[in-house]
Design an enzyme around this catalytic site. Structure first.
Site, PDB file in Angstrom:
ATOM      1  N   LYS A 274     -28.519 -59.650 -20.198  1.00  0.00           N
ATOM      2  CA  LYS A 274     -28.980 -58.971 -18.982  1.00  0.00           C
ATOM      3  C   LYS A 274     -27.920 -59.125 -17.886  1.00  0.00           C
ATOM      4  CE  LYS A 274     -33.983 -59.744 -19.461  1.00  0.00           C
ATOM      5  NZ  LYS A 274     -34.400 -58.346 -19.530  1.00  0.00           N
ATOM      6  N   ARG A 348     -41.245 -58.051 -28.428  1.00  0.00           N
ATOM      7  CA  ARG A 348     -41.966 -57.387 -29.527  1.00  0.00           C
ATOM      8  C   ARG A 348     -41.713 -58.076 -30.859  1.00  0.00           C
ATOM      9  NH1 ARG A 348     -39.151 -51.804 -28.096  1.00  0.00           N
ATOM     10  NH2 ARG A 348     -39.228 -52.808 -26.047  1.00  0.00           N
TER      11      ARG A 348
END
Ligand code: BES
Ligand code: ZN
Ligand code: ZN
Length: 511
Positions: A274, A348
């Site tokens: 990120k 996920r």
């Protein structure tokens, strides 16, 4: 951690209270405790929801709490009023510790017990401050006690009072976990602290360590953990209702509801790193797990009648030399293969494992909570969670629970044709969809693949409301504990299908 405000109810306002709060409705402004409406309006106070006027007249402090129009006052406004009151008392009264505080609310037109529950939650939540690293802050001082004046209804509201206290305590526990930095709340610490509270509350706790995780074939959790020095954990909690409260179906069995929560203790993005600005706040990436665990711990004291199991995978997402690489493929516990094309879509991967485990419990329904996508923040902002699911009835049920709990959710679709975007040429699924739009929905579609067919399931993307930058209502800036109240209302109101069908049967007999 600071003690929580002790809330009581009493018939009348005790004399000698340090501060007295009085609700004022914007369309019913009248003289309150000697203060004339003209004086209120001179001070700019109109009774608008969320506003307040603090008066110090030598007889102690009075807080006039703006409630908005009378007919619009519900539990959301009452919760907010409780929070406004606690907060202003904390800020404006500095006479040390032993505060006797009163909020005298006219609660006509609402279920008394529900109203008291909402005010109680507000009083406790509004006073919350994460004081671990700055106990010297003026914010860390807490009210020692608050009394809600309820007239003759003292006995009728006892249940609401205790439910409010238990609920708020659970929300505060979730906030404490989420506010704790990723460096100190490692997966090991997170699992241990949670298991300790859970067993203390009467639940069964099972912590799967690295070896047990590998043995169970939780490949997603292992893959995300590869770049970390900290070992992963999978925490399973079980709540069994007692004989007296268990809601049984026709065959005498008790239904199970399964909860799943994303527990990424810090999300750097992994090798799909990120940017610096987006990494700030990523200690909150375990807010789904924190909400699930905190709600679980409150089930015994709320006498919930359904069996509940929870699975919360815990790891950080780091960039170590053994970190998973974009392009890596692994096989999950249920045999599906996943091509990881972006290591920052890690939630996920760990949720897939937990949803498979949850499905294996053959539950009547599954709810998962996760700070899953930045796209959900773009779509719904910081105050509203995205809600998706595979069963319209269950979606309505969870939405209704959120409404009663005063947590805002918005139903988003899981369009079947968007599933194409997740197709991989060399594996069953990719972990990111082709194209940059609709990221919340494709994340939801990915999760859906791991819920066994036929099990009603709802996914709450809480990336926005798990953590807020501004104090508002019952939420102080920082972690909110979002989701705890929705889960508790959902589970408290759970009844078996048999009970429902009996009720329907009665109706048809009458008709
Ligand atoms: N933890 C983040 C989502 C997030 C973002 C939560 C902002 C709270 C605030 C999640 O793991 C993530 O990074 N998701 C990616 C998915 C993308 C790579 C498909 C995102 O949203 O950018
Ligand atoms: Zn991520
Ligand atoms: Zn994440």
């Amino acid at each position: 951690m600071a003690d929580l405000v002790e809330v009581k109810v009493s018939k009348a306002v005790p004399t000698g209270a340090t501060a007295v709060g009085t609700p004022v409705f914007s369309d019913r402004i009248k003289k309150v405790d000697g203060v004339r409406p003209a004086a209120m309006s001179r001070a700019g106070f109109t009774g608008a929801a969320g506003s307040q006027l603090i008066l110090n007249d030598g007889n102690g402090v009075r807080v006039l709490i703006g409630m908005g129009p009378f007919s619009e006052v519900g539990t959301v406004e009452l919760r907010r009023a409780g929070a406004t009151f606690s907060r202003s008392v904390k800020r404006h009264i500095r006479i040390g510790f032993d505060l006797a505080v009163v909020l005298d609310l006219g609660i006509e037109g609402l279920d008394d017990s529900e109203a008291v529950r909402a005010v109680t939650e507000g009083l406790i939540l509004g006073a919350y401050y994460f004081d671990v690293y700055k106990p010297s802050s003026s914010e860390s001082r807490n009210l020692s006690a608050a009394v809600i004046g309820v007239g003759a209804r003292v006995r009728d509201v006892a249940e609401g009072l205790s439910a409010g206290q238990e609920t708020a305590a659970a929300v505060c526990f979730a906030r404490d976990l989420v506010n704790e930095p990723g460096g100190s709340l490692t997966p090991t610490v997170f699992a241990e602290r949670s298991a300790e509270r859970a067993t203390g509350a009467g639940l069964t706790a099972e912590i799967l360590d690295e070896k047990a995780i590998a043995k169970a074939g939780l490949a997603g959790l292992l893959a995300v953990n590869l770049g970390s020095e900290e070992p992963p954990r999978m925490l399973k909690l079980t709540y069994e209702p007692s004989e007296e409260v268990a809601a049984k179906s026709e065959d005498g069995s008790v239904e199970t509801v399964a909860l799943v929560g994303k527990g990424i203790t810090f999300d750097s993005g992994g090798l799909s790193l990120k940017p610096a600005d987006s990494m700030i706040g990523m200690k909150n990436d375990m807010a789904g797990a924190a909400a699930v665990i905190s709600a679980m711990c409150a089930l015994p004291s709320l006498n919930v009648g359904v069996r509940v199991v929870s699975f919360t995978p815990m790891t950080d997402n780091m960039t170590g030399g053994r970190a998973q690489r974009p392009g890596d493929i692994y096989k999950t516990r249920n045999g599906k293969t996943i091509e990881v094309l972006n290591t920052d879509a890690e939630g996920r991967l760990v949720l897939a494992d937990a949803l498979i485990l949850a499905s294996e419990e053959k539950p009547a329904a599954i709810v998962d909570l996760a700070t899953l996508t930045g796209a959900c923040l773009v779509a719904l902002g910081q105050k509203i969670a995205g809600l998706m699911g595979n069963d319209e009835d269950f979606i309505s049920q969870v939405s209704a629970a959120a409404g009663t709990a005063g947590e805002r959710v918005w139903h988003l679709p899981l369009p079947a044709d968007y599933r194409k975007g997740l197709e991989s040429e060399i594996a069953d699924l990719k972990n990111i969809a082709t194209g940059r739009y609709g990221g919340t929905l494709t994340a939801g579609l990915f999760l859906k693949e791991f819920v066994e067919d036929g099990i009603p399931w709802v996914h709450l993307d809480i990336a926005g409301p798990a953590f807020v930058s501004d104090t508002d209502g019952e939420n102080s800036s920082g972690a909110t504990g979002f989701g705890v109240r929705t889960l508790l209302h959902l589970l408290e109101s759970w009844s078996t299908e048999t009970e429902d069908s009996e009720a329907e049967g009665d109706e048809s007999e009458l008709g």
